[in-house]
Design a protein around this motif. Structure first.
Motif, PDB file in Angstrom:
ATOM      1  N   ASN A 157      91.479   6.867   3.123  1.00  0.00           N
ATOM      2  CA  ASN A 157      90.254   7.809   2.312  1.00  0.00           C
ATOM      3  C   ASN A 157      89.095   7.525   1.771  1.00  0.00           C
ATOM      4  O   ASN A 157      88.942   6.672   0.588  1.00  0.00           O
ATOM      5  CB  ASN A 157      91.445   8.294   0.831  1.00  0.00           C
ATOM      6  N   PHE A 158      88.162   7.669   2.498  1.00  0.00           N
ATOM      7  CA  PHE A 158      86.547   7.193   2.097  1.00  0.00           C
ATOM      8  C   PHE A 158      85.464   8.333   1.801  1.00  0.00           C
ATOM      9  O   PHE A 158      85.483   9.481   2.754  1.00  0.00           O
ATOM     10  CB  PHE A 158      86.230   6.457   2.881  1.00  0.00           C
ATOM     11  N   GLN A 159      85.368   8.352   0.735  1.00  0.00           N
ATOM     12  CA  GLN A 159      83.693   9.002   0.869  1.00  0.00           C
ATOM     13  C   GLN A 159      82.815   9.066   1.111  1.00  0.00           C
ATOM     14  O   GLN A 159      81.352   9.684   0.844  1.00  0.00           O
ATOM     15  CB  GLN A 159      83.981   9.795  -1.103  1.00  0.00           C
ATOM     16  N   ALA A 160      82.387   7.045   1.562  1.00  0.00           N
ATOM     17  CA  ALA A 160      80.619   7.099   1.662  1.00  0.00           C
ATOM     18  C   ALA A 160      80.687   5.565   2.350  1.00  0.00           C
ATOM     19  O   ALA A 160      81.688   5.499   2.573  1.00  0.00           O
ATOM     20  CB  ALA A 160      80.162   7.053   1.170  1.00  0.00           C
ATOM     21  N   ALA A 161      80.208   5.014   3.377  1.00  0.00           N
ATOM     22  CA  ALA A 161      79.557   4.344   3.811  1.00  0.00           C
ATOM     23  C   ALA A 161      78.505   3.366   4.365  1.00  0.00           C
ATOM     24  O   ALA A 161      77.359   3.740   3.714  1.00  0.00           O
ATOM     25  CB  ALA A 161      80.068   4.432   5.550  1.00  0.00           C
ATOM     26  N   ILE A 162      78.815   2.170   3.322  1.00  0.00           N
ATOM     27  CA  ILE A 162      77.774   1.091   3.177  1.00  0.00           C
ATOM     28  C   ILE A 162      77.742   0.009   4.073  1.00  0.00           C
ATOM     29  O   ILE A 162      78.962  -0.845   4.395  1.00  0.00           O
ATOM     30  CB  ILE A 162      78.225   0.635   1.987  1.00  0.00           C
ATOM     31  N   PHE A 163      76.669  -0.220   4.309  1.00  0.00           N
ATOM     32  CA  PHE A 163      76.301  -1.247   5.740  1.00  0.00           C
ATOM     33  C   PHE A 163      75.192  -1.950   5.159  1.00  0.00           C
ATOM     34  O   PHE A 163      74.068  -1.971   4.991  1.00  0.00           O
ATOM     35  CB  PHE A 163      75.867  -0.369   6.766  1.00  0.00           C
ATOM     36  N   ASP A 164      75.803  -3.463   5.409  1.00  0.00           N
ATOM     37  CA  ASP A 164      74.916  -4.220   5.371  1.00  0.00           C
ATOM     38  C   ASP A 164      73.677  -4.049   6.644  1.00  0.00           C
ATOM     39  O   ASP A 164      74.083  -3.400   7.464  1.00  0.00           O
ATOM     40  CB  ASP A 164      75.252  -5.793   5.998  1.00  0.00           C
ATOM     41  N   MET A 165      72.748  -5.336   6.914  1.00  0.00           N
ATOM     42  CA  MET A 165      71.725  -5.007   8.348  1.00  0.00           C
ATOM     43  C   MET A 165      71.800  -5.891   9.120  1.00  0.00           C
ATOM     44  O   MET A 165      72.118  -6.010   9.867  1.00  0.00           O
ATOM     45  CB  MET A 165      70.723  -4.612   7.146  1.00  0.00           C
ATOM     46  N   ASP A 166      70.699  -7.203   8.052  1.00  0.00           N
ATOM     47  CA  ASP A 166      71.068  -8.701   9.340  1.00  0.00           C
ATOM     48  C   ASP A 166      72.365  -9.076  10.249  1.00  0.00           C
ATOM     49  O   ASP A 166      72.975  -9.208   9.224  1.00  0.00           O
ATOM     50  CB  ASP A 166      69.938  -9.074   8.639  1.00  0.00           C
ATOM     51  N   GLY A 167      72.156  -8.846  11.488  1.00  0.00           N
ATOM     52  CA  GLY A 167      73.645  -9.366  11.678  1.00  0.00           C
ATOM     53  C   GLY A 167      74.641  -8.222  11.691  1.00  0.00           C
ATOM     54  O   GLY A 167      75.297  -8.407  12.404  1.00  0.00           O
ATOM     55  N   LEU A 168      74.674  -7.504  11.372  1.00  0.00           N
ATOM     56  CA  LEU A 168      75.644  -5.819  11.391  1.00  0.00           C
ATOM     57  C   LEU A 168      74.951  -4.652  12.467  1.00  0.00           C
ATOM     58  O   LEU A 168      75.645  -4.473  13.264  1.00  0.00           O
ATOM     59  CB  LEU A 168      76.212  -5.749   9.758  1.00  0.00           C
ATOM     60  N   LEU A 169      73.835  -4.169  12.066  1.00  0.00           N
ATOM     61  CA  LEU A 169      73.405  -3.076  12.502  1.00  0.00           C
ATOM     62  C   LEU A 169      72.726  -4.266  13.444  1.00  0.00           C
ATOM     63  O   LEU A 169      72.578  -3.155  14.622  1.00  0.00           O
ATOM     64  CB  LEU A 169      73.033  -2.353  11.453  1.00  0.00           C
ATOM     65  N   LEU A 170      71.398  -4.832  12.782  1.00  0.00           N
ATOM     66  CA  LEU A 170      70.608  -5.576  13.519  1.00  0.00           C
ATOM     67  C   LEU A 170      71.078  -6.776  14.798  1.00  0.00           C
ATOM     68  O   LEU A 170      71.876  -7.700  13.863  1.00  0.00           O
ATOM     69  CB  LEU A 170      70.060  -5.200  13.464  1.00  0.00           C
ATOM     70  N   ASP A 171      70.541  -7.335  15.540  1.00  0.00           N
ATOM     71  CA  ASP A 171      70.621  -8.770  16.579  1.00  0.00           C
ATOM     72  C   ASP A 171      69.996  -9.397  15.941  1.00  0.00           C
ATOM     73  O   ASP A 171      68.973  -9.718  16.468  1.00  0.00           O
ATOM     74  CB  ASP A 171      70.874  -8.576  17.433  1.00  0.00           C
ATOM     75  N   THR A 172      69.780  -9.766  14.485  1.00  0.00           N
ATOM     76  CA  THR A 172      68.593 -10.457  13.815  1.00  0.00           C
ATOM     77  C   THR A 172      68.888 -11.889  13.032  1.00  0.00           C
ATOM     78  O   THR A 172      68.299 -12.253  13.703  1.00  0.00           O
ATOM     79  CB  THR A 172      68.104  -9.971  12.426  1.00  0.00           C
ATOM     80  N   GLU A 173      70.300 -12.449  13.635  1.00  0.00           N
ATOM     81  CA  GLU A 173      70.391 -13.937  12.424  1.00  0.00           C
ATOM     82  C   GLU A 173      69.926 -14.983  13.894  1.00  0.00           C
ATOM     83  O   GLU A 173      69.919 -15.426  13.260  1.00  0.00           O
ATOM     84  CB  GLU A 173      71.945 -13.748  12.361  1.00  0.00           C
ATOM     85  N   ARG A 174      70.372 -14.377  15.027  1.00  0.00           N
ATOM     86  CA  ARG A 174      69.897 -15.635  16.376  1.00  0.00           C
ATOM     87  C   ARG A 174      68.576 -15.186  16.416  1.00  0.00           C
ATOM     88  O   ARG A 174      67.673 -16.814  16.457  1.00  0.00           O
ATOM     89  CB  ARG A 174      70.496 -14.821  17.136  1.00  0.00           C
ATOM     90  N   VAL A 175      67.419 -14.774  15.913  1.00  0.00           N
ATOM     91  CA  VAL A 175      65.962 -14.633  16.049  1.00  0.00           C
ATOM     92  C   VAL A 175      65.444 -15.036  14.880  1.00  0.00           C
ATOM     93  O   VAL A 175      64.894 -15.878  14.471  1.00  0.00           O
ATOM     94  CB  VAL A 175      65.626 -12.758  15.931  1.00  0.00           C
ATOM     95  N   CYS A 176      66.003 -15.238  13.794  1.00  0.00           N
ATOM     96  CA  CYS A 176      65.523 -15.317  12.591  1.00  0.00           C
ATOM     97  C   CYS A 176      65.621 -17.497  12.597  1.00  0.00           C
ATOM     98  O   CYS A 176      65.353 -18.335  12.093  1.00  0.00           O
ATOM     99  CB  CYS A 176      66.666 -14.894  11.316  1.00  0.00           C
ATOM    100  N   MET A 177      67.429 -17.470  13.208  1.00  0.00           N
ATOM    101  CA  MET A 177      67.798 -18.934  12.879  1.00  0.00           C
ATOM    102  C   MET A 177      66.908 -19.873  14.245  1.00  0.00           C
ATOM    103  O   MET A 177      66.346 -20.306  13.533  1.00  0.00           O
ATOM    104  CB  MET A 177      69.204 -18.893  13.862  1.00  0.00           C
ATOM    105  N   SER A 178      66.287 -19.107  15.175  1.00  0.00           N
ATOM    106  CA  SER A 178      65.477 -19.302  16.005  1.00  0.00           C
ATOM    107  C   SER A 178      64.248 -19.985  15.218  1.00  0.00           C
ATOM    108  O   SER A 178      63.415 -20.731  15.569  1.00  0.00           O
ATOM    109  CB  SER A 178      64.899 -18.935  17.193  1.00  0.00           C
ATOM    110  N   ILE A 179      63.717 -18.925  14.268  1.00  0.00           N
ATOM    111  CA  ILE A 179      62.701 -19.056  14.275  1.00  0.00           C
ATOM    112  C   ILE A 179      62.357 -20.361  13.036  1.00  0.00           C
ATOM    113  O   ILE A 179      61.350 -20.828  12.374  1.00  0.00           O
ATOM    114  CB  ILE A 179      62.280 -18.191  12.778  1.00  0.00           C
ATOM    115  N   PHE A 180      63.452 -20.233  12.035  1.00  0.00           N
ATOM    116  CA  PHE A 180      63.809 -21.516  11.041  1.00  0.00           C
ATOM    117  C   PHE A 180      63.448 -22.537  11.535  1.00  0.00           C
ATOM    118  O   PHE A 180      62.945 -23.078  11.011  1.00  0.00           O
ATOM    119  CB  PHE A 180      65.303 -20.787  10.282  1.00  0.00           C
ATOM    120  N   LYS A 181      64.273 -22.674  12.901  1.00  0.00           N
ATOM    121  CA  LYS A 181      63.766 -24.272  13.678  1.00  0.00           C
ATOM    122  C   LYS A 181      62.716 -24.743  13.667  1.00  0.00           C
ATOM    123  O   LYS A 181      62.783 -25.817  13.448  1.00  0.00           O
ATOM    124  CB  LYS A 181      65.000 -23.762  15.187  1.00  0.00           C
TER     125      LYS A 181
END
Length: 217
Positions: free
Chosen positions: A2-26
């Motif tokens: 029984n749910f009435q709304a959905a809330i999403f994280d963005m980086d690594g969940l909606l968008l494949d950002t984490e690999r990009v971010c880690m590479s740039i940190f390196k």
């Protein structure tokens, strides 16, 4: 469920950002002649800018010139994410389309700064799916504190206990569960650690699997 709304994280969940971010940190570490400490890096995932700084300073010690590393990293990262669409992860569009067709309100709760988050969602073609965007710069306490999820639910005018939350990181899961949301974890770079497994989020390999569960059979 029984749910009435959905809330999403963005980086690594909606968008494949984490690999990009880690590479740039390196790359930033190399440019600043400091070592890349993978364990320190992985522990910042899901945190806002203040939390990231705290963890990196603790991990690297007092000799690190954090402002110089931060500027190097930020400038290199923004040069990519402000101009190129980050790939959307599996099942994202399908799940968001289904939620929208069923008139279920949706929001993003991301530790990313608002201006950058808006650009990322726009370039990826996802911005039109969401009723609001709550970001790390709008709360006093970043993830793993529940404040960002509670604010996102308040903006949707939905009881947090009636919200689904979707996260990839352990810090994000701690935040959503502390807000008493029905929490799904879709692991990305970091697998659920033992204390997260004890908190009992619903762990699935992709949002497509979630959609299959939510759709009436």
């Amino acid at each position: 469920m029984n749910f009435q709304a959905a809330i999403f994280d963005m980086d690594g969940l909606l968008l494949d950002t984490e690999r990009v971010c880690m590479s740039i940190f390196k790359q930033a570490c190399q440019a600043q002649n400091v070592p890349f400490l993978e364990d320190v890096y992985l522990s910042i995932i899901g945190r806002n800018s203040a939390g990231i700084e705290q963890v990196i300073r603790q991990g690297y010690g007092p000799d690190l010139d954090y402002p110089a590393l931060h500027v190097e990293w930020r400038d290199r990262y923004n040069a990519v994410v402000k101009h190129q669409a980050i790939p959307v992860k599996e099942g994202v569009v399908e799940l968001l389309t289904w939620l929208k067709s069923n008139n279920i309100p949706t929001a993003v709760a991301t530790s990313t700064q608002k201006d950058v988050a808006k650009i990322k969602l726009n370039l990826a073609g996802l911005d039109h799916f969401f009723d609001n965007l709550t970001t790390g710069c709008e709360v006093a306490h970043g993830k793993p504190h529940p404040e960002i999820y509670l604010l996102a639910a308040e903006r949707l005018s939905v009881d947090p206990k009636r919200c689904l939350a979707f996260e990839d990181s352990n810090n994000g899961v701690r935040s959503a569960i502390a807000a008493e949301m029905m929490t799904y974890q879709i692991p990305d770079l970091v697998q659920p650690c033992p204390d997260i497994i004890q908190l009992a989020p619903t762990i699935r390999p992709s949002l497509l699997h979630v959609l299959e569960e939510l759709q009436p059979h």
